[in-house]
Design a protein around this motif. Structure first.
Motif, PDB file in Angstrom:
ATOM      1  N   SER A 118      77.112  78.296-117.179  1.00  0.00           N
ATOM      2  CA  SER A 118      78.453  78.826-116.938  1.00  0.00           C
ATOM      3  C   SER A 118      79.015  78.384-115.594  1.00  0.00           C
ATOM      4  O   SER A 118      80.220  78.388-115.389  1.00  0.00           O
ATOM      5  N   GLY A 119      78.133  78.053-114.641  1.00  0.00           N
ATOM      6  CA  GLY A 119      78.571  77.686-113.304  1.00  0.00           C
ATOM      7  C   GLY A 119      78.871  78.877-112.415  1.00  0.00           C
ATOM      8  O   GLY A 119      79.339  78.722-111.292  1.00  0.00           O
ATOM      9  N   ILE A 120      78.602  80.076-112.890  1.00  0.00           N
ATOM     10  CA  ILE A 120      78.885  81.283-112.118  1.00  0.00           C
ATOM     11  C   ILE A 120      78.023  81.309-110.861  1.00  0.00           C
ATOM     12  O   ILE A 120      76.817  81.097-110.918  1.00  0.00           O
ATOM     13  N   VAL A 121      78.663  81.564-109.724  1.00  0.00           N
ATOM     14  CA  VAL A 121      77.966  81.649-108.454  1.00  0.00           C
ATOM     15  C   VAL A 121      77.470  83.083-108.268  1.00  0.00           C
ATOM     16  O   VAL A 121      78.258  84.022-108.267  1.00  0.00           O
ATOM     17  N   LEU A 122      76.146  83.252-108.133  1.00  0.00           N
ATOM     18  CA  LEU A 122      75.559  84.574-107.954  1.00  0.00           C
ATOM     19  C   LEU A 122      75.408  84.926-106.481  1.00  0.00           C
ATOM     20  O   LEU A 122      75.555  86.086-106.095  1.00  0.00           O
ATOM     21  N   PHE A 123      75.069  83.957-105.650  1.00  0.00           N
ATOM     22  CA  PHE A 123      74.906  84.151-104.214  1.00  0.00           C
ATOM     23  C   PHE A 123      75.528  82.947-103.513  1.00  0.00           C
ATOM     24  O   PHE A 123      75.445  81.836-104.019  1.00  0.00           O
ATOM     25  N   ALA A 124      76.092  83.191-102.348  1.00  0.00           N
ATOM     26  CA  ALA A 124      76.621  82.113-101.510  1.00  0.00           C
ATOM     27  C   ALA A 124      76.389  82.508-100.059  1.00  0.00           C
ATOM     28  O   ALA A 124      76.459  83.681 -99.712  1.00  0.00           O
ATOM     29  N   GLY A 125      76.091  81.530 -99.238  1.00  0.00           N
ATOM     30  CA  GLY A 125      75.883  81.834 -97.830  1.00  0.00           C
ATOM     31  C   GLY A 125      75.872  80.588 -96.976  1.00  0.00           C
ATOM     32  O   GLY A 125      75.897  79.469 -97.491  1.00  0.00           O
TER      33      GLY A 125
END
Length: 190
Positions: A176-183
């Motif tokens: 899906s390409g959904i971003v779960l975490f970003a930092g």
């Protein structure tokens, strides 16, 4: 952390992307995940890269994702731990979520309480830790509820990848390409 194995790396004007797939055993047979590390070529270009990403998030992420493994030359990725705790009420309201913050009976399917309730505050905390054993990522959200009535209250070829300067990382669900975490890691230690 170093490796001599082929890696999924793509090179773009001004930055490189490393994709580290997780051996998740396809959780529930449906999902696979990976970490993507966005490394600007210049030490002081992380904010410009983030600005470029935020102008077209889905398109940028899909265009920059590595398509294949390449031979690596010098390869170093830092171990890091990032954690963040944030009071998220205002952010949720800015995104249009208003009803939970107003007194109502809408919570009856969640809690056994018949009087009006409202969310007072929302606290969100997340942690991502990367080391040679893999990645640990966790998040939790807590809502503080108040009772009462409403009184107006508000709240290519060989590619070097040496991550020895500020970088951006994402953990995504691959299909899906959904971003779960970003930092961001601003002071990586190799």
């Amino acid at each position: 952390m170093t490796s001599g194995k082929r890696q999924r790396i793509s090179s773009h004007p001004g930055f490189k992307v490393l994709q580290l797939p997780y051996d998740s055993g396809r959780v529930g047979g449906r999902h696979s995940f990976s970490m993507q590390i966005y490394l600007p070529d210049e030490r002081d270009r992380l904010q410009a890269l983030i600005h470029e990403l935020s102008s077209d998030t889905a398109g940028f992420l899909n265009r920059s994702a590595p398509a294949q493994e390449v031979e690596v030359g010098d390869f170093k990725v830092p171990k890091f731990k990032v954690s963040r705790k944030v009071e998220a009420s205002d952010l949720l309201k800015d995104m249009g979520l208003e009803r939970p913050f107003c007194f109502s009976h809408d919570f009856t399917e969640m809690v056994d309480y018949s009087e009006p309730l409202a969310v007072r505050s929302v606290l969100h905390e997340c942690v991502v830790e990367v080391d040679e054993d893999g990645t640990m990522a966790a998040a939790a959200t807590e809502a503080d509820i108040m009772t009462g009535c409403s009184i107006g209250w508000e709240e290519p070829a060989r590619v070097d990848f040496v991550a020895d300067h500020p970088l951006l990382f994402l953990i995504r669900e691959d299909e899906s390409g959904i971003v779960l975490f970003a930092g961001q890691v601003v002071n990586p230690e190799l």
